[in-house]
Design a protein around this motif. Structure first.
Motif, short mmCIF file in Angstrom:
data_model
loop_
_atom_site.label_atom_id
_atom_site.label_comp_id
_atom_site.label_asym_id
_atom_site.label_seq_id
_atom_site.Cartn_x
_atom_site.Cartn_y
_atom_site.Cartn_z
N VAL A 146 0.84 -1.20 0.00
CA VAL A 146 0.00 0.00 0.00
C VAL A 146 0.87 1.25 0.00
CG1 VAL A 146 -1.73 1.31 1.29
CG2 VAL A 146 -1.89 -1.19 1.16
N GLY A 147 0.60 2.15 -0.95
CA GLY A 147 1.36 3.39 -1.04
C GLY A 147 0.46 4.60 -1.10
N LEU A 148 0.93 5.70 -0.51
CA LEU A 148 0.25 6.99 -0.66
C LEU A 148 0.58 7.52 -2.04
CD1 LEU A 148 1.08 8.59 2.81
CD2 LEU A 148 -1.07 7.50 2.11
N ALA A 149 -0.41 7.51 -2.93
CA ALA A 149 -0.16 7.87 -4.32
C ALA A 149 -0.04 9.39 -4.48
CB ALA A 149 -1.29 7.35 -5.21
N HIS A 150 1.03 9.80 -5.16
CA HIS A 150 1.29 11.19 -5.57
C HIS A 150 0.68 12.25 -4.63
CE1 HIS A 150 -2.75 10.73 -7.21
NE2 HIS A 150 -2.32 9.88 -8.14
N PRO A 151 1.09 12.27 -3.35
CA PRO A 151 0.45 13.21 -2.41
C PRO A 151 0.61 14.68 -2.78
CG PRO A 151 2.38 12.16 -1.42
CD PRO A 151 2.08 11.41 -2.68
N ALA A 152 1.71 15.07 -3.39
CA ALA A 152 1.88 16.49 -3.76
C ALA A 152 0.90 16.89 -4.85
CB ALA A 152 3.31 16.75 -4.23
N TRP A 153 0.54 15.97 -5.73
CA TRP A 153 -0.31 16.28 -6.88
C TRP A 153 -1.64 16.85 -6.45
CZ3 TRP A 153 -4.94 13.78 -8.53
CH2 TRP A 153 -5.38 14.15 -9.80
N GLU B 94 -2.20 4.63 8.59
CA GLU B 94 -1.24 3.83 9.35
C GLU B 94 -0.86 2.55 8.64
OE1 GLU B 94 -2.79 3.28 13.26
OE2 GLU B 94 -2.81 5.43 13.73
N ALA B 95 -1.69 2.10 7.70
CA ALA B 95 -1.41 0.85 7.00
C ALA B 95 -0.45 1.02 5.82
CB ALA B 95 -2.72 0.24 6.49
N ALA B 96 -0.08 2.25 5.49
CA ALA B 96 0.77 2.46 4.31
C ALA B 96 2.15 1.85 4.51
CB ALA B 96 0.90 3.96 4.03
N HIS B 97 2.62 1.18 3.45
CA HIS B 97 3.99 0.70 3.44
C HIS B 97 4.95 1.77 2.92
CE1 HIS B 97 1.69 -3.15 3.08
NE2 HIS B 97 2.63 -3.58 3.89
N ALA B 98 4.46 2.67 2.06
CA ALA B 98 5.36 3.54 1.31
C ALA B 98 4.64 4.81 0.87
CB ALA B 98 5.90 2.81 0.08
N VAL B 99 5.45 5.76 0.42
CA VAL B 99 4.97 6.97 -0.24
C VAL B 99 5.46 6.96 -1.68
CG1 VAL B 99 5.03 9.50 -0.27
CG2 VAL B 99 5.03 8.27 1.92
N GLU B 100 4.58 7.30 -2.61
CA GLU B 100 4.99 7.45 -4.01
C GLU B 100 5.68 8.82 -4.13
OE1 GLU B 100 2.87 6.35 -8.13
OE2 GLU B 100 2.02 8.13 -7.16
N VAL B 101 7.00 8.81 -4.12
CA VAL B 101 7.77 10.06 -4.04
C VAL B 101 8.04 10.68 -5.40
CG1 VAL B 101 8.83 9.51 -1.83
CG2 VAL B 101 9.95 8.79 -3.97
N TYR B 102 7.82 9.91 -6.49
CA TYR B 102 7.91 10.51 -7.82
C TYR B 102 6.86 9.86 -8.71
CZ TYR B 102 9.25 12.35 -12.26
OH TYR B 102 9.20 12.99 -13.47
N ASN B 103 6.17 10.72 -9.48
CA ASN B 103 5.12 10.26 -10.38
C ASN B 103 5.27 11.02 -11.69
OD1 ASN B 103 2.37 10.58 -11.67
ND2 ASN B 103 1.81 9.14 -10.05
N THR C 257 8.81 3.18 3.21
CA THR C 257 9.73 3.19 2.08
C THR C 257 9.21 4.18 1.04
OG1 THR C 257 8.63 1.26 1.08
CG2 THR C 257 10.53 0.86 2.51
N ALA C 258 9.90 4.28 -0.10
CA ALA C 258 9.59 5.33 -1.07
C ALA C 258 9.79 4.79 -2.48
CB ALA C 258 10.51 6.55 -0.82
N PHE C 259 8.78 4.95 -3.33
CA PHE C 259 8.86 4.43 -4.69
C PHE C 259 8.45 5.49 -5.69
CE2 PHE C 259 4.47 3.75 -3.51
CZ PHE C 259 3.76 3.94 -4.68
N GLY C 260 8.93 5.32 -6.92
CA GLY C 260 8.52 6.16 -8.03
C GLY C 260 7.86 5.31 -9.10
#
Length: 301
Positions: free
Chosen positions: A123-130, A142-151, A178-181
């Protein structure tokens, strides 16, 4: 956990975790998306259509498109009402079962994310800045594994492709994320949003279960081009080996940083002293401005 994948058994597999087909708002069929990424040299892809009623709550089934040397992960981009600014939640869930149920009446974004994680998804927080997710809203998942840091598609849509700021705020508070793009590709003619950012996942086998386990344990890094060959650490130093780059940054909580700039840098050692007790992460920048990012390296234990 340091999440450093480089000495783990197996090899790195290249994949895109975020894509939309004609089953939601994409322009290409699932078959066309899979073929495009296979031709580009990827090892796997997740087609993650919008899990919304107007599209029939799709979990796009790509299992029949798996071939020797290329596999797929099932998932979706989940939505629930609503953020403080009125936007729907955007939560990426990779590794969902075919029968994942639509949102329940009144189910919140954090509750939907928790249900996806319980079902086995990464589970990732998708493109939060967008869409201007606030830090309080990000904290609530709280269940998120990661943040989508680049989209990639967000970079082309409203110039808010990077979301490291949200990730760093959560990391600074001690959240083990963790952090994924990803591309978030729609393969539309007017937006070249394919092949812009990908993950290199370290696994022993090119199989969905092995890839998902590696993602959940942080055994991956993200790149737009540069390669991270190795990162090693001892009690006081970090050692980095990489493809030729112009800059290497080690960043941590607040403004803590170590960096070097030069021409065709392929290795560097730096002190961990500024980051002890918290975390650090590595960024590479090549001569074309393309980046690669490590996952957070925890130094508080």
């Amino acid at each position: 956990m340091s999440q450093l994948p480089f000495a783990r058994p197996g090899r790195f597999f290249r994949g895109n975790l975020h894509a939309h087909s004609t089953n939601s708002d994409g322009q290409a069929t699932p078959e066309q998306i899979v073929e495009a990424y296979r031709r580009q040299g990827y090892d796997f892809i997740a087609v993650t259509d919008h899990f919304l009623e107007r599209y029939g709550f799709p979990i796009t089934d790509t299992t029949a498109l798996r071939t020797p040397g290329f596999t797929t992960l099932l998932g979706a981009e989940l939505h629930a009402p609503a953020l403080s600014n009125g936007e729907l939640w955007h939560i990426l869930a990779v590794g969902l079962p075919h029968d994942f149920a639509p949102p329940r009446p009144g189910e919140s974004g954090p509750e939907l994310a928790a249900r996806a994680a319980e079902a086995g998804a990464f589970v990732g927080l998708a493109h939060p800045a967008w869409y201007c997710l606030t830090i309080d809203e990000a904290r609530s998942v709280e269940a998120a594994h990661a943040v989508e840091v680049y989209n990639e598609t967000c970079a082309l849509d409203n110039d808010r492709g990077e979301s490291w700021y949200v990730a760093d705020l959560l990391l600074s508070e001690g959240r083990r994320l963790t952090a994924f793009g990803a591309d978030d590709t729609h393969l539309k003619d007017d937006r070249p949003d394919a092949f812009g950012a990908w993950v290199w996942v370290r696994a022993e086998r090119l199989e969905p279960d092995a890839l998902l386990e590696a993602l959940k344990t942080g055994a991956y890094y993200t790149s737009q081009g540069p390669l991270i060959h190795d990162i090693q650490l001892d009690d006081r130093e970090l050692a980095i080996r990489c493809s030729p780059v112009s800059s290497i940054f080690v960043s941590g909580a607040g403004r803590k940083t170590m960096h070097v700039h030069g021409h065709r840098l392929t290795e560097w050692r730096c002190s961990l002293e500024p980051f002890l007790g918290s975390y650090c992460r590595v960024t590479l920048v090549d001569a074309a401005g393309k980046r690669a990012w490590s996952n957070p390296i925890w130094l508080d234990r």
